[in-house]
Design a protein around this motif. Structure first.
Motif, mmCIF file in Angstrom:
data_model
loop_
_atom_site.group_PDB
_atom_site.id
_atom_site.type_symbol
_atom_site.label_atom_id
_atom_site.label_comp_id
_atom_site.label_asym_id
_atom_site.label_seq_id
_atom_site.Cartn_x
_atom_site.Cartn_y
_atom_site.Cartn_z
ATOM 1 N N LYS A 98 0.832 -1.210 0.000
ATOM 2 C CA LYS A 98 0.000 0.000 0.000
ATOM 3 C C LYS A 98 0.863 1.255 0.000
ATOM 4 N N GLN A 99 0.371 2.286 -0.622
ATOM 5 C CA GLN A 99 1.099 3.550 -0.669
ATOM 6 C C GLN A 99 1.350 4.052 0.752
ATOM 7 N N GLY A 100 2.609 4.394 1.030
ATOM 8 C CA GLY A 100 2.980 4.890 2.349
ATOM 9 C C GLY A 100 3.389 3.807 3.328
ATOM 10 N N LYS A 101 3.190 2.527 2.953
ATOM 11 C CA LYS A 101 3.516 1.417 3.859
ATOM 12 C C LYS A 101 4.876 0.778 3.543
ATOM 13 N N SER A 129 -1.740 -5.960 6.831
ATOM 14 C CA SER A 129 -2.222 -4.577 6.783
ATOM 15 C C SER A 129 -1.423 -3.703 5.825
ATOM 16 N N ALA A 130 -0.206 -4.154 5.457
ATOM 17 C CA ALA A 130 0.640 -3.361 4.552
ATOM 18 C C ALA A 130 0.450 -3.740 3.092
ATOM 19 N N ILE A 131 -0.284 -4.821 2.837
ATOM 20 C CA ILE A 131 -0.396 -5.351 1.476
ATOM 21 C C ILE A 131 -1.663 -4.856 0.795
ATOM 22 N N ALA A 136 4.017 2.190 -6.725
ATOM 23 C CA ALA A 136 4.505 2.737 -7.999
ATOM 24 C C ALA A 136 5.252 1.681 -8.818
ATOM 25 N N LYS A 137 5.148 0.418 -8.372
ATOM 26 C CA LYS A 137 5.762 -0.727 -9.057
ATOM 27 C C LYS A 137 7.295 -0.703 -8.998
ATOM 28 N N LYS A 138 7.844 -0.099 -7.964
ATOM 29 C CA LYS A 138 9.288 -0.117 -7.755
ATOM 30 C C LYS A 138 9.660 -1.337 -6.924
#
Length: 212
Positions: free
Chosen positions: A7-10, A24-26, A49-51
């Motif tokens: 997730k963004q920010g995780k 919770s992070a996925i 962002a697929k990094k």
């Protein structure tokens, strides 16, 4: 191979080197259904962002959804990686391994510390004794054969026993099994000498008994 999108920010904990990924992070997990259900399947972990972030062992049955194998994009998860990790762990404890006595217990592999999440290995009785292994996570359980082969090659010990922690194994969705993986099964009780203090110990369970 599975792809885990965070997730963004995780992703901060991963960028800081944290080896555990919780549900919770996925954001999502892409891949074949059978691979998603198999404890320890190798997955690429990527940001929103697929990094590229890591390669990890995924386990949908565990509270810890994935355990990182490597943060290096150029390092594949294969037999060579397992052998390197086991060899490095043994070299780290080389002095103790060389001096291990007939009644001593030496810790050889310490899970995440050695880049082998969930794997604990002790050696009792030196190279002519017994390797006691605990596979407490899906990733190392999936690589059990390669791990045992590397341990035997690196120590010269021919007796390997798998000890089972039922709570840990059940929590990982793994079968609750124990027994000899190679050579002979250890006796029910041995005498352990620790800093001059003698204990009775059950190598099959890890339970310590009375002073001797």
């Amino acid at each position: 191979m599975l792809i885990i999108t965070i997730k963004q920010g995780k992703e901060k904990s991963l960028l800081d080197g944290e080896p555990w990924i919780y549900a919770s992070a996925i954001d999502k997990v892409d891949g074949k259904p059978q691979e998603k259900m198999k404890p320890g399947s190798t997955a690429i972990v990527q940001s929103s962002a697929k990094k590229f972030l890591a390669r990890a062992a995924y386990n949908s049955h565990s509270q810890i959804r994935a355990r990182v194998w490597t943060f290096d994009e150029s390092e594949p998860v294969d037999h060579a990686l397992i052998k390197r990790r086991v060899k490095a762990a043994l070299e780290k404890r080389g002095l103790g391994l060389a001096k291990a006595g007939a009644n001593q217990l030496l810790s050889l592999v310490k899970g995440e510390e050695d880049g082998l999440p969930g794997l604990l290995v002790d050696l009792f009785g030196g190279t002519k004794g017994y390797l006691i292994c605990q596979f407490q996570a899906g990733g190392v359980d999936a690589w059990k054969v390669a791990i045992v082969q590397a341990l035997m090659a690196g120590t010269g010990c021919v007796n390997v026993y798998e000890r089972c922690d039922p709570l840990m194994r059940k929590g990982e969705g793994l079968p609750v099994i124990s027994g000899a993986l190679a050579g002979e099964e250890p006796p029910d009780e041995v005498i352990l000498n620790e800093n001059g203090v003698r204990y009775a110990m059950n190598l099959l369970t890890g339970a310590r008994g009375k002073f001797r």
